[in-house]
Design an enzyme around this catalytic site. Structure first.
Site, PDB file in Angstrom:
ATOM      1  N   ASP A 205     -82.001   7.979  32.204  1.00 41.51           N
ATOM      2  CA  ASP A 205     -82.464   8.890  33.252  1.00 41.51           C
ATOM      3  C   ASP A 205     -83.977   8.933  33.346  1.00 41.51           C
ATOM      4  O   ASP A 205     -84.535   9.608  34.210  1.00 41.51           O
ATOM      5  CB  ASP A 205     -81.917  10.295  32.977  1.00 41.51           C
ATOM      6  N   SER A 229     -82.570  14.337  40.711  1.00 42.87           N
ATOM      7  CA  SER A 229     -81.352  13.557  40.543  1.00 42.87           C
ATOM      8  C   SER A 229     -80.157  14.366  41.034  1.00 42.87           C
ATOM      9  O   SER A 229     -80.063  15.564  40.773  1.00 42.87           O
ATOM     10  CB  SER A 229     -81.143  13.205  39.071  1.00 42.87           C
ATOM     11  N   GLN A 279     -77.589   5.788  40.165  1.00 41.41           N
ATOM     12  CA  GLN A 279     -77.993   7.177  40.408  1.00 41.41           C
ATOM     13  C   GLN A 279     -78.396   7.349  41.863  1.00 41.41           C
ATOM     14  O   GLN A 279     -79.009   6.459  42.463  1.00 41.41           O
ATOM     15  CB  GLN A 279     -79.165   7.565  39.510  1.00 41.41           C
TER      16      GLN A 279
END
Length: 306
Positions: A205, A229, A279
């Site tokens: 991430d 996100s 993502q």
């Protein structure tokens, strides 16, 4: 103070509260909220602790960031045991703070099996020994970081990240939406595969959404820009060690409607593709529209809904 791989493992060492319920502590990385990678890693650990069969490891997880995570209180993880099959085990995890869900995730675990095998080739890049650590690059420009954030953003990190083509986080030049960086933990991580998967989830991430800003010459330091996100998925293809160098290749294939899609691949140093990531995030160029939304990560990483 040195921050090593073992500190990350301690961060992911959840406290059992009740059957299928776990509590995790937080660490501030400068974003003002819980880092999404931390939530991913802790949720994965919570799910794996309810898998009673030792012959299977996580092969995929799919998570949604629902609300910003509060750094001041622990997150509590509730695990639903959805299925225990002959080859696959499925779990659902919900992260809770202040009585509300901040994150949910589905994870699947698969026993080891043989089968056909193929993969993409690893890009030809400079080795990590020929590259400078990102934290050294940041510290060299510390005077450009706002004073309230300077100590946080220049603190020791548990991951040594070495970008192949470093970008100026304050004045990046437009380029292709592709970023490459070698990454490994600071210190030995031990031999538990779950620790290596949890740390990779944490690392996956970091900086992923920034690939979508590269073609526009923008940075999350821009005051009119916000990013967060929305969801995050990981597929683990093969065993690996993240205390040895992995090449993390990230790219953004499309951005539209205030959302950007990014994906990533992790390669071991011998060229083996060990994990894939995807993502979607929201990127707004008009700033934050509501008071209850958080600011973008000033470190230049993406913001996280958790």
């Amino acid at each position: 103070m040195t921050y090593t791989a073992r500190d990350l493992v301690d961060l992911f060492d959840l406290e059992p509260v009740e059957r299928n319920i776990y509590r995790g502590q937080n660490r501030d990385i400068g974003s003002g909220r819980i880092f999404g990678g931390q939530v991913l890693a802790q949720a994965l650990v919570a799910a794996r602790r309810t898998v009673e069969t030792e012959d299977r490891a996580a092969h995929s997880l799919h998570g949604y960031f629902i609300l910003p995570g509060d750094l001041e209180i622990p997150a509590v993880y509730f695990v639903d045991r959805l299925r225990d099959g002959r080859s696959f085990t499925t779990r659902r995890v919900t992260g809770i703070q202040h009585g509300r869900a901040i994150f949910n995730m589905s994870a699947s675990f698969h026993k080891t099996e043989d089968g056909i095998a193929h993969q993409d080739e690893m890009p030809d890049v400079l080795p990590p020994e020929a590259l400078e650590s990102e934290i050294d690059i940041i510290r060299r420009s510390a005077e450009r970081i706002p004073e309230p954030l300077r100590s946080l953003l220049t603190q020791d990190r548990p991951l040594d990240r070495r970008p192949v083509a470093p970008l100026d986080p304050f004045r990046p030049k437009p380029d292709r939406p592709v970023r490459r960086a070698w990454i490994r933990t600071v210190g030995d991580l031990g031999d538990d595969p779950l620790d290596h998967q949890a740390v990779l989830a944490y690392a996956s991430d970091y900086g992923l959404l920034r690939a979508a800003l590269v073609p526009h010459g923008r940075t999350f330091f821009d005051r009119d820009l916000m990013g967060a996100s929305l969801d995050h998925a990981i597929w683990f293809h093969r065993p690996f060690r993240i205390d040895d160098w992995l090449l993390y290749v990230t790219e953004s294939t499309v951005a539209s409607g205030a959302r950007a899609f990014t994906r990533g691949t992790f390669f071991a140093r011998d060229g083996t593709l060990v994990a894939s990531v995807a993502q979607e995030g929201v990127i707004r160029t008009g700033g934050w529209p509501a008071r209850d939304e958080k600011s973008a990560n000033p470190e230049g990483d993406e913001g996280d809904e958790a």
